[in-house]
Enzyme design. Structure first.
Site, PDB file in Angstrom:
ATOM      1  N   LEU A 172      45.098  45.935  -5.175  1.00 57.39           N
ATOM      2  CA  LEU A 172      46.545  46.017  -4.964  1.00 57.39           C
ATOM      3  C   LEU A 172      47.437  45.467  -6.070  1.00 57.39           C
ATOM      4  CD1 LEU A 172      48.940  46.910  -3.246  1.00 57.39           C
ATOM      5  CD2 LEU A 172      48.843  44.740  -2.068  1.00 57.39           C
ATOM      6  N   ASP A 173      47.297  44.183  -6.375  1.00 58.11           N
ATOM      7  CA  ASP A 173      48.221  43.615  -7.356  1.00 58.11           C
ATOM      8  C   ASP A 173      47.735  43.800  -8.783  1.00 58.11           C
ATOM      9  OD1 ASP A 173      49.996  42.897  -5.460  1.00 58.11           O
ATOM     10  OD2 ASP A 173      49.423  40.793  -5.381  1.00 58.11           O
ATOM     11  N   GLU A 174      46.713  44.591  -8.958  1.00 57.69           N
ATOM     12  CA  GLU A 174      46.129  44.737 -10.285  1.00 57.69           C
ATOM     13  C   GLU A 174      46.206  46.171 -10.786  1.00 57.69           C
ATOM     14  OE1 GLU A 174      44.475  42.470 -12.281  1.00 57.69           O
ATOM     15  OE2 GLU A 174      44.942  40.769 -10.981  1.00 57.69           O
TER      16      GLU A 174
END
Lengths: 288, 288, 288, 288
Positions: free
Chosen positions: B230-232
């Site tokens: 997700l945050d990558e």
């Protein structure tokens, strides 16, 4: 336009309590010290008060000794850490470098042209490469090689030089060695390091390669005080550069160097102008 | 000053090999398509070629179908992924939000005033709070509450709406829910998320509080594609705001929101103008 | 983290003379007002002293009236212009607009979400276009058309509205009319204008077209107080946007609008937080 | 990570007409030149086409002569101005200075460390002050004093040096003399000047003092080509620095110098990388 008379600088910090400002400004008025500029800040989280004053003594018989004698007692009541800095006092600075010269070159240019009110008294390196640059500026250069086995001896030599030259501030201008814990402790609060990345991201080795792998659109630099947690010391200043997909890791390094030297210069300037206060793991920076 | 005729946009990417440019530009010349602007880039690490062209058809009988018919074969030879976008084609966009409205408000303003060439067809939220804002803009608003237990069902409803509204792009405009792996996969490459921090620093919860603890002098935001990490996901754009010691965590949040909305707007604008290409874990962004 | 108690704000300016700081800070200490933050500055050219203090009264019986009664006499000795602002006092703001809504939209968003501690009491326009936006925010909107012949009558109506709504600050949020000299004088020091260019360059009509002709690589905006020299009033804040050769005049306008709204917001925020002081043709802005 | 092979650079401009891209890219494909990067732009106002290509020859028998022989005829058909630049070709640069050394120091540092792919062959000054700096870098320094009466003779000497050193680019690195019209014409399009202000504001003498008088919140710098309208030549790059009320004119000068040197460096770098095209009174700058 009148030329600006360089002011004296007074700085202090202490626990937050009513009367801290008054004890300072009342003394200034009584002593005939004209206040040119004040910044004060109270950190509600740490419960600590910080103040920086520029002032111009109006009494002919103003002296540092008299100030000390008269103010010490008043300060004690508030457990105040304070300092007085004479106009144009030049801090004695030792610069430590390895092979990269972009930060050193910039600091020496600022020093040579008076943009940094410092006295660079000695340059220490674990490599011989930058001796010519030091020489041209007329600054002693010590080449102290280091290996894993000789780290502690080398650091002892570094300490001796720091003392010998009455060093007030050590600047790690891309000194590519991890300092030992005892060295970190020795330098605590009086050494500024430039980290080639926007902390807290990309700690560890080859940060620009890490940044490239992630496809970042900005690279940054962080100048911070050295403490016993090398790359985690209190941050003084940070800077960034915009990058794009056409920048490979080697380009990020070049872009990064530009922002490293600016960021380090800003931090050193703020420090020698007494704008920076330690506040636990953070800093207060007035008018930086 | 002549008013600019909106151009057609051609984009393509394929393995790096000689002739990739020629196959495109030769066809453009033969078909009588006047090229207004080209950006091409060859990533020497991934060995992939990227090109974006704005062109103005000169032949009265130009058609999308003819272009497709004629170019498909040529493209196949180079294993080219390519697309053609009509002038002023408006991508159908679904926006997902929770309670924060700064990004939504900005996107809707840009949409309403034509600064973003999109069609916001639906707004989906796990909270009812922003319905009024949606209504004033005349956009359907679906309140789909979510709990740990109902995540998969809610996501199924979200998917249905995405399909029902023929959505081309999903914008997570501070949608404060971690998507399930299957949802991430479903949205892979066609959803943009705004992360309230300058990745890769301060991942996880309460990034502004983490930033305050560290005493950072800058806060940032990152817009990136959603992927299964997700945050990558691949970064599209990043932005920063300068902060100082007088900014508490709540101030960092406010400062951060300003840069979040600008950064998300930039990313969405680049995406709908077909300026962004996926390149493994990174992106290529032309003229962003 | 403790939530911040909103402070009282004290501001003052007067001729530079020893004792100006002391008269303020001594009173604060005596009255039991805990000082959270000070900024002071002495302009050596204009010979004028400026101070801004945030403080938290510690005495239960603190009152604005008592402060006034006690401090007025002390201030008089120094010919001090001073003011006291209660925590969360909301200045009554009148916004004047024409057809462009980017600045209005931003100010209303900030107002609605509490990011600007103001009370937008009335919106006045020479066009009917933005009434819907005003209505949605529940703010009275007056459409007062204007022609060369009716300028003075229209301005008289505007003045009446300004008085009727007890207006403390007028914001010209892209009000595309040149004010008459008498109107400028009437608004002197209490109206903020946004100029769609980085003054002092590109004064006059169609500044973005002028900028494009020159091939500038940056466009800017300037927020300033209205005085009798319309586009030359004291500057409060400025902002810039990077542009390039691919931006035609219409693109510069769009880019410019983004920086106009941010610059105007910054200026209004600084003004209502009492950070801005008039200093002849210039301003002092503390912590802006 | 593979090290990047330095590419050949091809640039061209000509009237806008269909086929301009194709004539270039087709030849590249036929000649076996692998295209690494393209930027093209068509200015709809001036009706002119601009292209810059980085390419890597794949044929062992590639030669500049063959390229010239083969492409000249194709280019002629489109009235194309074009040029071919060998990898790592170092332009011969003459730097002109007076007493300020901040720009010179920066350019020489970039030259010395290979960040600017140039060959600084000669430094010319109307003052003797910067000779030491030149010497340390091993560059010939000519001190050619100038008075109102001797301007034309001095300029004749300057021209001789420019020719003697086969100069391709002249950089006016704070050369504080107004050039004669004939000198401007002589240098047209091949000399870059740094103007110590954000043009078009504050032309004329003492721009920083003018800026201070106006109370600006930003100072800037402009790098532009010299033409017969000295401070009005086509702009290549601009930069700004934020300033505030506490900065007197002398501080603006210091702040300004930082942005002058960065802005001049950017312009020279773009020029030598063949990214800049003259486009009437404006420029096109690709990927700058």
């Amino acid at each position: 336009m009148k030329s600006k008379t360089a002011p004296w600088i007074f700085t202090a910090s202490c626990p937050s309590i009513i009367g801290t400002v008054d004890v300072v400004t009342r003394y200034m008025a009584q002593a005939g010290n004209y206040i040119d500029e004040i910044h004060s800040f109270d950190d509600r989280e740490s419960g600590r008060f910080f103040i920086r004053i520029e002032f111009l003594p109006q009494n002919a018989n103003f002296s540092e000794e008299a100030f000390n004698a008269e103010f010490t007692e008043r300060a004690a009541e508030f457990s105040m850490d304070w300092s007085l800095t004479a106009p144009n006092h030049k801090q004695k600075v030792a610069i430590m470098v390895s092979k990269y010269d972009h930060c050193l070159n910039d600091l020496l240019y600022r020093f040579r042209t008076g943009q940094l009110n410092i006295d660079v008294t000695v340059i220490i390196s674990n490599h011989p490469d930058l001796e010519d640059l030091a020489k041209w500026h007329g600054i002693p250069y010590y080449h102290l090689p280091i290996t894993a086995d000789t780290k502690l001896e080398q650091e002892a030599q570094v300490r001796e030089l720091i003392e010998q030259y009455d060093t007030e501030l050590v600047v790690l201008a891309r000194y590519m060695q991890v300092l030992s814990p005892s060295m970190c402790e020795y330098l605590d609060g009086r050494a500024i390091n430039i980290h080639h990345s926007l902390l807290p991201g990309f700690k560890g080795a080859r940060p620009y390669h890490q940044a490239w792998e992630k496809g970042v659109k900005m690279v940054g630099a962080t100048a911070h005080y050295v403490n016993n947690d090398l790359d985690e010391g209190p941050i003084i200043s940070q800077g960034i550069q915009v990058v794009n997909h056409a920048h490979y890791a080697e380009d990020l390094i070049a872009k990064g160097q530009d922002i490293e030297r600016v960021t380090l210069f800003n931090a050193v300037k703020c420090h020698v102008e007494k704008r920076v206060f330690l506040n636990g793991k953070r800093t207060v920076v007035f008018g930086g």
